[in-house]
Scaffold this active site. Structure first.
Site, PDB file in Angstrom:
ATOM      1  N   HIS A  75       0.881  -1.165  -0.110  1.00  0.00           N
ATOM      2  CA  HIS A  75      -0.117  -0.143   0.047  1.00  0.00           C
ATOM      3  C   HIS A  75       0.761   1.397   0.022  1.00  0.00           C
ATOM      4  O   HIS A  75       1.694   1.271   0.979  1.00  0.00           O
ATOM      5  CB  HIS A  75      -0.980   0.132   1.326  1.00  0.00           C
ATOM      6  CG  HIS A  75      -1.901  -0.803   1.535  1.00  0.00           C
ATOM      7  ND1 HIS A  75      -2.853  -0.837   2.133  1.00  0.00           N
ATOM      8  CD2 HIS A  75      -2.100  -2.281   0.517  1.00  0.00           C
ATOM      9  CE1 HIS A  75      -3.823  -2.062   1.808  1.00  0.00           C
ATOM     10  NE2 HIS A  75      -3.535  -2.335   0.947  1.00  0.00           N
ATOM     11  N   TYR A 204      -8.947   4.921   8.323  1.00  0.00           N
ATOM     12  CA  TYR A 204      -8.924   5.107   9.753  1.00  0.00           C
ATOM     13  C   TYR A 204      -9.964   6.392   9.753  1.00  0.00           C
ATOM     14  O   TYR A 204     -10.016   7.475   9.432  1.00  0.00           O
ATOM     15  CB  TYR A 204      -7.673   5.751  10.197  1.00  0.00           C
ATOM     16  CG  TYR A 204      -6.571   4.745  10.422  1.00  0.00           C
ATOM     17  CD1 TYR A 204      -5.755   4.241   9.359  1.00  0.00           C
ATOM     18  CD2 TYR A 204      -6.358   4.076  11.892  1.00  0.00           C
ATOM     19  CE1 TYR A 204      -4.633   3.490   9.518  1.00  0.00           C
ATOM     20  CE2 TYR A 204      -5.153   3.199  11.865  1.00  0.00           C
ATOM     21  CZ  TYR A 204      -4.449   2.905  10.771  1.00  0.00           C
ATOM     22  OH  TYR A 204      -3.519   1.896  11.008  1.00  0.00           O
ATOM     23  N   PRO A 296      -3.179  -0.871  19.087  1.00  0.00           N
ATOM     24  CA  PRO A 296      -2.881  -1.131  17.643  1.00  0.00           C
ATOM     25  C   PRO A 296      -3.077  -0.076  16.805  1.00  0.00           C
ATOM     26  O   PRO A 296      -2.925  -0.321  15.481  1.00  0.00           O
ATOM     27  CB  PRO A 296      -3.984  -2.339  17.495  1.00  0.00           C
ATOM     28  CG  PRO A 296      -5.067  -2.123  18.506  1.00  0.00           C
ATOM     29  CD  PRO A 296      -4.299  -1.536  19.685  1.00  0.00           C
ATOM     30  N   LYS A 300       1.929  -0.950  15.163  1.00  0.00           N
ATOM     31  CA  LYS A 300       3.492  -0.913  15.517  1.00  0.00           C
ATOM     32  C   LYS A 300       3.945  -2.180  16.285  1.00  0.00           C
ATOM     33  O   LYS A 300       5.258  -2.398  16.094  1.00  0.00           O
ATOM     34  CB  LYS A 300       3.833   0.391  16.257  1.00  0.00           C
ATOM     35  CG  LYS A 300       3.535   1.611  15.402  1.00  0.00           C
ATOM     36  CD  LYS A 300       5.088   1.650  14.753  1.00  0.00           C
ATOM     37  CE  LYS A 300       4.924   2.620  13.569  1.00  0.00           C
ATOM     38  NZ  LYS A 300       4.474   2.366  12.190  1.00  0.00           N
ATOM     39  N   TYR A 388       4.426   6.016   9.946  1.00  0.00           N
ATOM     40  CA  TYR A 388       3.631   4.928   9.778  1.00  0.00           C
ATOM     41  C   TYR A 388       4.226   3.979   9.097  1.00  0.00           C
ATOM     42  O   TYR A 388       4.283   2.677   9.162  1.00  0.00           O
ATOM     43  CB  TYR A 388       2.337   5.362   9.017  1.00  0.00           C
ATOM     44  CG  TYR A 388       1.233   4.337   9.076  1.00  0.00           C
ATOM     45  CD1 TYR A 388       0.446   4.238  10.098  1.00  0.00           C
ATOM     46  CD2 TYR A 388       1.242   3.497   7.895  1.00  0.00           C
ATOM     47  CE1 TYR A 388      -0.375   3.126   9.883  1.00  0.00           C
ATOM     48  CE2 TYR A 388      -0.055   2.682   7.999  1.00  0.00           C
ATOM     49  CZ  TYR A 388      -0.752   2.559   8.957  1.00  0.00           C
ATOM     50  OH  TYR A 388      -1.718   1.452   8.935  1.00  0.00           O
TER      51      TYR A 388
HETATM   52  P1  FAD Z   1       3.344 -12.887  20.596  1.00  0.00           P
HETATM   53  O1  FAD Z   1       3.042 -12.608  19.167  1.00  0.00           O
HETATM   54  O2  FAD Z   1       2.413 -12.816  21.711  1.00  0.00           O
HETATM   55  O3  FAD Z   1       4.129 -14.168  20.585  1.00  0.00           O
HETATM   56  C1  FAD Z   1       4.532 -14.671  22.035  1.00  0.00           C
HETATM   57  C2  FAD Z   1       4.317 -16.319  21.940  1.00  0.00           C
HETATM   58  O4  FAD Z   1       4.831 -16.911  23.063  1.00  0.00           O
HETATM   59  C3  FAD Z   1       3.107 -16.634  21.656  1.00  0.00           C
HETATM   60  O5  FAD Z   1       3.195 -17.574  20.517  1.00  0.00           O
HETATM   61  C4  FAD Z   1       2.610 -17.437  23.124  1.00  0.00           C
HETATM   62  O6  FAD Z   1       1.821 -18.713  22.888  1.00  0.00           O
HETATM   63  C5  FAD Z   1       4.011 -18.054  23.618  1.00  0.00           C
HETATM   64  N1  FAD Z   1       3.969 -18.049  25.077  1.00  0.00           N
HETATM   65  C6  FAD Z   1       3.358 -17.285  25.966  1.00  0.00           C
HETATM   66  N2  FAD Z   1       3.534 -17.863  27.016  1.00  0.00           N
HETATM   67  C7  FAD Z   1       4.359 -18.897  27.119  1.00  0.00           C
HETATM   68  C8  FAD Z   1       4.810 -19.562  28.060  1.00  0.00           C
HETATM   69  N3  FAD Z   1       4.708 -19.788  29.359  1.00  0.00           N
HETATM   70  N4  FAD Z   1       5.933 -20.813  27.700  1.00  0.00           N
HETATM   71  C9  FAD Z   1       6.069 -20.771  26.194  1.00  0.00           C
HETATM   72  N5  FAD Z   1       5.570 -19.945  25.363  1.00  0.00           N
HETATM   73  C10 FAD Z   1       4.817 -18.910  25.551  1.00  0.00           C
HETATM   74  N6  FAD Z   1       0.957  -5.129  15.173  1.00  0.00           N
HETATM   75  C11 FAD Z   1       1.321  -4.495  13.981  1.00  0.00           C
HETATM   76  O7  FAD Z   1       2.762  -4.384  13.884  1.00  0.00           O
HETATM   77  N7  FAD Z   1       0.677  -4.285  13.244  1.00  0.00           N
HETATM   78  C12 FAD Z   1      -0.790  -4.432  13.322  1.00  0.00           C
HETATM   79  O8  FAD Z   1      -1.553  -4.094  12.268  1.00  0.00           O
HETATM   80  C13 FAD Z   1      -1.121  -4.970  14.767  1.00  0.00           C
HETATM   81  N8  FAD Z   1      -2.682  -5.092  14.604  1.00  0.00           N
HETATM   82  C14 FAD Z   1      -2.983  -5.871  15.713  1.00  0.00           C
HETATM   83  C15 FAD Z   1      -4.191  -5.781  15.994  1.00  0.00           C
HETATM   84  C16 FAD Z   1      -4.836  -6.732  17.192  1.00  0.00           C
HETATM   85  C17 FAD Z   1      -6.199  -6.734  16.953  1.00  0.00           C
HETATM   86  C18 FAD Z   1      -3.790  -7.044  18.102  1.00  0.00           C
HETATM   87  C19 FAD Z   1      -4.190  -7.834  19.208  1.00  0.00           C
HETATM   88  C20 FAD Z   1      -2.377  -6.900  18.019  1.00  0.00           C
HETATM   89  C21 FAD Z   1      -2.012  -6.146  16.831  1.00  0.00           C
HETATM   90  N9  FAD Z   1      -0.578  -5.864  16.711  1.00  0.00           N
HETATM   91  C22 FAD Z   1      -0.087  -5.232  15.686  1.00  0.00           C
HETATM   92  C23 FAD Z   1       0.335  -6.414  17.529  1.00  0.00           C
HETATM   93  C24 FAD Z   1       0.919  -7.640  17.297  1.00  0.00           C
HETATM   94  O9  FAD Z   1       0.100  -8.748  17.107  1.00  0.00           O
HETATM   95  C25 FAD Z   1       2.070  -8.089  18.496  1.00  0.00           C
HETATM   96  O10 FAD Z   1       2.673  -7.040  18.876  1.00  0.00           O
HETATM   97  C26 FAD Z   1       2.987  -9.158  18.219  1.00  0.00           C
HETATM   98  O11 FAD Z   1       2.134 -10.646  18.235  1.00  0.00           O
HETATM   99  C27 FAD Z   1       4.145  -9.343  19.021  1.00  0.00           C
HETATM  100  O12 FAD Z   1       5.111 -10.574  18.847  1.00  0.00           O
HETATM  101  P2  FAD Z   1       5.782 -11.196  19.948  1.00  0.00           P
HETATM  102  O13 FAD Z   1       6.217 -12.366  19.141  1.00  0.00           O
HETATM  103  O14 FAD Z   1       6.420 -10.266  20.580  1.00  0.00           O
HETATM  104  O15 FAD Z   1       4.544 -11.910  20.942  1.00  0.00           O
HETATM  105  C1  PHB Z   2      -4.986  -4.954  10.503  1.00  0.00           C
HETATM  106  O1  PHB Z   2      -5.129  -5.103   9.311  1.00  0.00           O
HETATM  107  O2  PHB Z   2      -5.340  -5.872  11.321  1.00  0.00           O
HETATM  108  C2  PHB Z   2      -4.993  -3.554  11.187  1.00  0.00           C
HETATM  109  C3  PHB Z   2      -4.410  -2.564  10.352  1.00  0.00           C
HETATM  110  C4  PHB Z   2      -4.016  -1.326  10.958  1.00  0.00           C
HETATM  111  C5  PHB Z   2      -3.730  -1.202  12.475  1.00  0.00           C
HETATM  112  C6  PHB Z   2      -4.151  -2.372  13.212  1.00  0.00           C
HETATM  113  C7  PHB Z   2      -4.524  -3.323  12.724  1.00  0.00           C
HETATM  114  O3  PHB Z   2      -3.607  -0.143  12.908  1.00  0.00           O
END
Ligand code: FAD
Ligand code: PHB
Length: 402
Positions: A75, A204, A296, A300, A388
């Protein structure tokens, strides 16, 4: 009891843990990844969708971008909508050609799991009773139960990539971490719908009735979000009520509106801003959501996980190849510089685009003025665009051998 050893024990197979494992693999550093959920659960979890330019470039440099190149949607812009009008922000034009790519986090995780399996290095799913210990020693441990066997894994370092609700951060002794936190009085109701996206770019919206976001996953799947109270039970929302509210908030005066389709997933997520500092205790390093959470609205979270991993990868490579510990010592400070800028941006996007239960009429007019300024000033649009698409990573790809 099965006793084994590795260089880096990685707790969590989300984006942070899997990216780190692969980056270490590319540098010939051993790791074991321990995940407490099943492979299917980790892949099916619907979360982020927006990858910054730097995250895309990193995945490409690491050679894990085949799926991203095939089905990621680049995009070059996005829309900000208020008072019934959409205003386009030309991300690429304002940043010298940088863009974002919409590619579901579950696809990213699927691709990284395939890459990990391809390396033949260990990745345990369904690990039970995961714990970490001896964090101050030179041989910290990850203990877990897997398939009927207790494991004691001795490591040189532990990477805590276990997300916000993981066990690593709470294993750090009291008094070590400073916690910075802000809760919001709203959450997001998110849906996936079988409907071709009616816009090529994200929208947005700030509406009188609250925030709404139009996004997508593919040419046939639309992803939409709605501001709701943080503890809103999803059962209170029939599919019909969701569509009514989505259309009411998103439809613009020129008649633009999302396409409707069958809802295939729906859930409510509360929102918070959170930072734990420092992102290290002894030989345990926090990365990604284990160390920080952003609301979210700025898209980021996943991207910060990727930038933390790059900084940690550089430090571990320098330690093993040249016996340098200074980059390990600097890890937290280097990460936190970028984390706080993303926190600020995410807080600003969130507070500018949502309606708070305790806001005054003054606050709302200020929000509208903020958006009016944003969408009419080249300087303001440039600032939004550069944040962004992603501020520069703090360390170079060359420093991790890419
Ligand atoms: P996680 O993805 O949470 O991974 C952690 C892992 O550790 C998981 O697999 C979990 O099961 C595991 N774990 C937990 N406890 C234990 C344990 N005790 N032992 C072993 N394993 C364990 N970010 C963006 O950049 N862009 C977006 O558009 C965006 N949109 C979002 C929309 C929503 C609705 C949500 C909820 C989040 C969004 N995010 C977005 C945020 C993004 O999803 C997270 O920041 C990202 O998943 C972080 O990755 P991580 O690997 O640090 O953590
Ligand atoms: C998404 O597509 O899930 C999404 C897009 C933009 C955001 C958060 C989530 O700011």
């Amino acid at each position: 009891m099965s006793r084994h050893a590795t260089q880096v024990g990685i707790v969590g197979a989300g984006p942070a843990g899997l990216l780190l494992g692969h980056l270490l693999h590319l540098n010939g550093i051993d790791s074991v990844i321990v995940e407490n959920r099943s492979r299917e659960y980790v892949i099916d979890r619907v979360r982020a969708g927006v990858l910054e330019q730097g995250t895309v470039d990193l995945m490409q440099a690491m050679g894990v971008d085949a799926g991203l190149q095939r089905s990621g949607l680049r995009h070059d812009g996005l829309y900000i909508s208020f008072n019934g009008r959409r205003h386009r922000i030309d991300l690429a034009g304002l940043t010298g050609g940088k863009a974002i790519t919409v590619y579901g986090q579950n696809e990213v995780v699927r691709d990284l799991i395939d890459a990990r399996v391809g390396t033949g290095r260990p990745l345990y799913f369904d690990a039970k009773d995961v714990s970490v210990g001896d964090l101050d020693s030179t041989t910290p441990s990850v203990r877990f139960h897997h398939d009927g066997t207790d494991h004691d894994l001795r490591c040189d370092f532990i990477a805590a990539c276990d997300g916000f609700h993981g066990i690593c951060r709470p294993s750090i002794p009291d008094g070590v971490l400073t916690i910075y936190e802000r809760l919001y009085q709203f959450g997001w109701l998110g849906i996936l719908a079988e409907a071709p996206p009616s816009s090529d770019e994200l929208v947005y919206t700030l509406h009188e009735r609250g925030f709404a976001l139009f996004s997508m996953r593919s040419p046939t799947v639309t992803r939409l979000y709605l501001q709701v109270p943080p503890d809103e039970p999803i059962e209170h929302w029939s599919d019909e009520a969701i569509w009514n509210e989505m259309l009411r908030r998103m439809t613009t005066r020129d008649g633009w509106t999302p396409n409707i389709g069958r809802i295939i997933q729906k859930s409510v997520t509360p929102m918070r801003s959170f930072v734990a500092a420092p992102m290290r205790h002894g030989r345990l390093f926090l990365a990604g959501d284990a160390a920080h959470i952003v609301p979210p609205t700025g898209a980021k979270g996943l991207n910060l996980a990727a930038s933390d991993v790059l900084v940690l990868g550089r430090a571990l490579k320098a330690f093993y190849e040249r016996g340098r510990a200074d980059w390990l010592d600097e890890y937290s400070d280097v990460c936190l510089r970028r984390v706080w800028k993303a926190q600020r941006f995410s807080w600003w996007m969130t507070s500018t685009l949502h309606r708070s239960p305790d806001e005054t009429a003054f606050d709302h007019q200020r929000q509208i003025a903020d958006l009016d300024y944003l969408t009419s000033s080249h300087a303001a649009m440039t600032s939004l665009a550069e944040q962004y698409v992603g501020l520069p990573m703090e360390v170079s790809f060359e420093s991790v051998g890419l």
